[in-house]
Design an enzyme around this catalytic site. Structure first.
Site, short mmCIF file in Angstrom:
data_model
loop_
_atom_site.label_atom_id
_atom_site.label_comp_id
_atom_site.label_asym_id
_atom_site.label_seq_id
_atom_site.Cartn_x
_atom_site.Cartn_y
_atom_site.Cartn_z
N ASN A 61 1.19 -1.36 -0.38
CA ASN A 61 -0.06 -0.28 -0.15
C ASN A 61 0.52 0.99 0.29
OD1 ASN A 61 0.60 -0.96 2.58
ND2 ASN A 61 -1.30 0.37 3.69
N ASN A 64 -2.32 8.58 1.38
CA ASN A 64 -1.73 9.31 1.28
C ASN A 64 -2.45 10.39 1.56
OD1 ASN A 64 -2.14 12.31 -0.94
ND2 ASN A 64 -1.43 11.17 -2.41
N GLU A 74 -2.87 -4.70 -2.98
CA GLU A 74 -3.68 -5.41 -3.88
C GLU A 74 -3.65 -5.21 -5.49
OE1 GLU A 74 -4.69 -5.02 -0.92
OE2 GLU A 74 -6.57 -6.24 -0.54
N CYS A 110 -10.50 -5.40 0.61
CA CYS A 110 -11.41 -3.78 0.56
C CYS A 110 -12.34 -4.20 -0.52
CB CYS A 110 -10.80 -2.62 0.76
SG CYS A 110 -10.38 -1.86 -0.93
N CYS A 113 -10.24 -3.56 -3.71
CA CYS A 113 -9.57 -4.40 -4.66
C CYS A 113 -10.43 -5.16 -5.22
CB CYS A 113 -8.33 -4.77 -3.37
SG CYS A 113 -7.51 -3.71 -2.59
N1 THU Z 1 -5.44 -1.48 2.36
C1 THU Z 1 -4.92 -2.44 1.27
O1 THU Z 1 -3.41 -2.11 1.40
N2 THU Z 1 -5.52 -3.67 0.66
C2 THU Z 1 -6.66 -3.95 1.66
O2 THU Z 1 -7.56 -4.46 0.39
C3 THU Z 1 -7.75 -2.94 2.68
C4 THU Z 1 -6.93 -1.57 3.10
C5 THU Z 1 -4.87 -0.52 3.17
C6 THU Z 1 -5.29 1.04 2.50
C7 THU Z 1 -4.30 1.49 3.63
O3 THU Z 1 -3.30 2.55 3.07
C8 THU Z 1 -5.08 0.98 4.60
O4 THU Z 1 -4.78 -0.34 4.77
C9 THU Z 1 -5.53 1.32 6.10
O5 THU Z 1 -6.88 0.89 5.31
#
Ligand code: THU
Length: 158
Positions: A61, A64, A74, A110, A113
């Protein structure tokens, strides 16, 4: 009135029983998570893809200060695969989250994704096996489609 039930099946196995290839994919996801840029949430997510040509591609991830501009692990990995190997279907994706450098119990991707995974699955015309990795257990789902019931896809556009 008709009641419609939609079932979703998943397998759960201890990390210790993963195949060597799945374990390698999980390790690559952990390594990717360690490179996450997550100064706001401190939730470090890593994703590792196995392509049908045997190549592995990873992502983490990228947060920002303006939160809607954040990129999930993902999506980072899938986009990278789309750039490097646009014609190669994706076979598996392993996803893991680290809090204070330790894996969480299990990550659930999420909605955005799931939608992006579905598009890559359709694009590759082949199911993507999803490994939701946790500290001790891994949940395995056989396709992005089953992770997003009643999904919107190109089929709706006609
Ligand atoms: N995040 C992901 O990278 N993938 C997901 O499926 C859920 C959330 C990240 C986004 C953000 O940087 C952090 O997790 C908290 O939401």
């Amino acid at each position: 009135m008709k009641e419609i039930k939609i079932d979703m099946k998943l397998e759960e196995i201890p990390v210790s029983e993963l195949s060597p290839l799945d374990r390698e994919l999980m390790n690559r996801a952990i390594a990717a998570a360690r490179n996450a840029y997550a100064p706001y949430s401190h939730f470090h997510v890593g994703a590792a893809l196995m392509l049908t040509n045997g190549k592995m591609v990873t992502g983490c991830n990228q947060e920002n200060a303006a939160s809607p501009s954040c990129v999930c692990a993902e999506v980072a990995a899938l986009t990278q695969a789309g750039v490097l190997y646009p014609k190669v279907p994706i076979r598996d994706i392993a996803i893991i989250a680290l809090k204070k450098e330790e894996p969480t119990e299990r990550i659930a991707p999420c909605g955005n994704c799931r939608q992006v995974m579905l598009e890559y699955e359709k694009r590759g015309n082949s199911p993507i096996r999803i490994l939701l990795c946790g500290r001790e257990k891994v949940q395995i789902i056989t396709s992005a489609k089953s992770l997003l019931p009643l999904s919107f896809s190109a089929d709706e556009l006609g």
